[in-house]
Write an enzyme that holds these catalytic residues in place. Structure first.
Site, mmCIF file in Angstrom:
data_model
loop_
_atom_site.group_PDB
_atom_site.id
_atom_site.type_symbol
_atom_site.label_atom_id
_atom_site.label_comp_id
_atom_site.label_asym_id
_atom_site.label_seq_id
_atom_site.Cartn_x
_atom_site.Cartn_y
_atom_site.Cartn_z
ATOM 1 N N HIS A 24 0.760 -1.182 0.169
ATOM 2 C CA HIS A 24 0.053 0.166 0.111
ATOM 3 C C HIS A 24 0.730 1.220 -0.151
ATOM 4 O O HIS A 24 0.532 2.310 -0.516
ATOM 5 C CB HIS A 24 -0.860 0.038 1.138
ATOM 6 C CG HIS A 24 -1.699 1.221 1.491
ATOM 7 N ND1 HIS A 24 -2.923 1.304 0.968
ATOM 8 C CD2 HIS A 24 -1.358 2.307 2.069
ATOM 9 C CE1 HIS A 24 -3.390 2.523 1.524
ATOM 10 N NE2 HIS A 24 -2.479 3.098 1.761
ATOM 11 N N GLU A 25 1.989 1.253 1.041
ATOM 12 C CA GLU A 25 2.607 2.430 1.017
ATOM 13 C C GLU A 25 3.550 2.537 -0.357
ATOM 14 O O GLU A 25 3.973 3.827 -0.813
ATOM 15 C CB GLU A 25 3.587 2.223 1.949
ATOM 16 C CG GLU A 25 3.157 2.142 3.316
ATOM 17 C CD GLU A 25 1.915 3.444 3.541
ATOM 18 O OE1 GLU A 25 2.224 4.491 3.037
ATOM 19 O OE2 GLU A 25 0.857 3.430 4.064
ATOM 20 N N HIS A 28 2.076 4.641 -2.808
ATOM 21 C CA HIS A 28 2.219 5.921 -2.668
ATOM 22 C C HIS A 28 3.781 6.501 -2.884
ATOM 23 O O HIS A 28 4.007 7.509 -3.657
ATOM 24 C CB HIS A 28 1.994 6.490 -1.133
ATOM 25 C CG HIS A 28 0.796 6.150 -0.759
ATOM 26 N ND1 HIS A 28 -0.202 7.141 -1.358
ATOM 27 C CD2 HIS A 28 0.206 5.619 0.243
ATOM 28 C CE1 HIS A 28 -1.704 6.652 -0.692
ATOM 29 N NE2 HIS A 28 -1.264 6.038 0.536
#
Length: 458
Positions: A24-25, A28
């Site tokens: 998920h990170e 980003h």
């Protein structure tokens, strides 16, 4: 052995969740770097740093509490509009106080929250980083960075669902018999204690046995259990030739389905009810047989609809989250049952994973598929939840970027001065409120999952 399987199931899902958070990170991190924003930290977890290494501008590490992660980008908040500083000017503070005469102390505290956030966002900004700060990005780039995390969760879910559906398949009824009922029993009644005095079912009277594979019914070859079931329902009172495969041999029999009341079921196999809550029934042909199930691999075209159905289900839970949390609280502090379709914490997910792994009555392949599906479901939940348009969630940053784009466009339409980047730091008081609510909700779910866990196996 059961305890070991329980622990392995918990570890399997725990590792899956940690990897999902890390990816998920990454969702980003990658677009942020592509758009030349300086990322100072990429961390999985919170609290004390257990391990880290620095590569280029970014420190990559793992922290002690694996309950989330973060990507630290410089310049998340714009400087003070009055004097360009990251601290508020005296004019800005006085103006805020003047506009909030009724609550001057509160205004000062709120201003300080925004000032501290700006300070942290700019503490590592140097002269060479003038064009590498987040707040200077075009709106569409900000949105891509913030949507990268949820998008990664949805990609993970799609891949895992593809593995389950296309690799393991899903259980579907076959034309092989799992059970042949001995007695005819009206719907809603219990079978007699003495089976020797009952009226045999058409299947028992015909000589059908568990394990028989029905290859022909009235001269037609059934392609599925649903097709065979439809033929039986339509042929009540008629003697029909039937051919089964038994022990590698072809056996010819005949069966006469009887007309009886059976529940009306929907596409999901759930009995439909009338206005008074009673089960709807209809008179159809009945044979007294039940199918065996087998895993059938699904085509690639089944993956996206399955993920879409899961997203819709999770979105429904999120939309009704306040009501669901009230139900969780009632179950946790009373004798009320826990809703198996309601929200659960990571403790609840771990417990379900352990129970799935330890259920030895289910084949190993089915248990592995269920655990993979569980991780896919967690990713869908993470993706949907992070899209809620409230800070500190990703959806809150997206909402801030959209507001910035809208007010800039409106200013341009009316020939006004560009208002510049939206100072999302002003929303930090709301952010802390939302974060506090999320912490309380998380604590409540953990408590409920300990004292009143969701029971999937009765």
């Amino acid at each position: 052995m059961t305890v070991l399987l329980f622990i392995l199931g918990v570890l399997f899902v725990a590792i899956g969740i940690i990897v999902s958070i890390a990816l998920h990170e990454v969702g980003h991190l990658v677009p942020a770097k592509l758009f030349k924003v300086r990322v100072t930290q990429y961390m999985v977890g919170f609290g004390r740093t257990l391990w880290s290494t620095k590569k280029g501008d970014t420190e990559y590490g793992i922290k002690a509490i694996p309950a989330g992660g973060f990507v630290a980008m410089i310049g998340m908040y714009p400087p003070n509009k009055t004097d360009g500083s990251v601290r508020p000017s005296s004019t800005g503070l006085l103006q805020t106080l003047a506009e909030s005469r009724a609550e001057p102390r509160k205004a000062g505290r709120l201003e300080k929250l925004a000032a501290d956030a700006r300070d942290m966002a700019h503490e590592e900004v140097g002269p060479e980083d003038e064009n590498r700060v987040f707040y200077k990005l075009p709106v569409w780039k900000k949105i891509i960075i913030m949507l990268g995390g949820p998008a990664m969760n949805f990609v993970i879910a799609i891949v895992l669902m593809a593995v389950v559906l296309m690799g393991f398949g899903i259980a579907q009824p076959t034309t092989t018999l799992a059970e042949v009922n001995a007695c005819q029993v009206k719907y809603g009644e219990q079978p007699p204690a003495d089976l020797s005095n009952c009226t045999p079912t058409p299947a028992a009277a015909a000589g059908l046995k568990p394990g028989d594979k029905i290859v022909s019914f009235d001269g037609k070859q059934p392609a599925s259990w649903d097709e065979l079931s439809a033929w039986i329902k339509a042929d009540a009172g008629r003697n029909v030739p039937i051919t089964v495969e038994r022990g590698g041999q072809s056996v010819s029999l005949s069966i006469t389905p009887v007309l009886t009341a059976r529940p009306v079921v929907n596409a999901a196999g759930v009995a439909e009810k009338d206005a008074n809550g009673g089960v709807l029934t209809q008179e159809v042909g009945f044979a007294g047989i039940s199918p065996a199930s087998a895993n059938v691999p699904q085509p690639v075209t089944a993956v996206l609809p399955a993920v879409g159905d899961n997203i819709a289900a999770v979105a429904g839970v999120v939309v009704n989250l306040p009501q669901r949390m009230v139900a969780v609280a009632q179950a946790a502090f009373s004798s009320a049952p826990r809703d198996p379709n309601g929200p659960v914490s990571v403790v609840g997910v771990g417990r379900v994973a352990g129970e799935l792994a330890a259920t030895e009555q289910v084949p190993l392949s089915a248990r592995i598929a269920a655990l993979i599906s569980l991780i896919a479901g967690v990713n869908i939940a993470l993706g949907v939840f992070n899209l809620i348009p409230l800070l500190p969630l990703d959806g809150g940053h997206v909402a801030g970027a959209l507001y910035e784009g809208a007010r800039r466009r409106i200013a341009k339409w009316f020939g006004r001065k560009d208002p510049g980047p939206f100072d999302i730091a002003k929303l930090l008081p709301l952010t802390y409120v939302v974060a506090s609510v999320l912490l309380v909700m998380g604590a409540l779910l953990i408590y409920a999952d300990i004292v009143k866990p969701v029971n999937l196996f009765g």
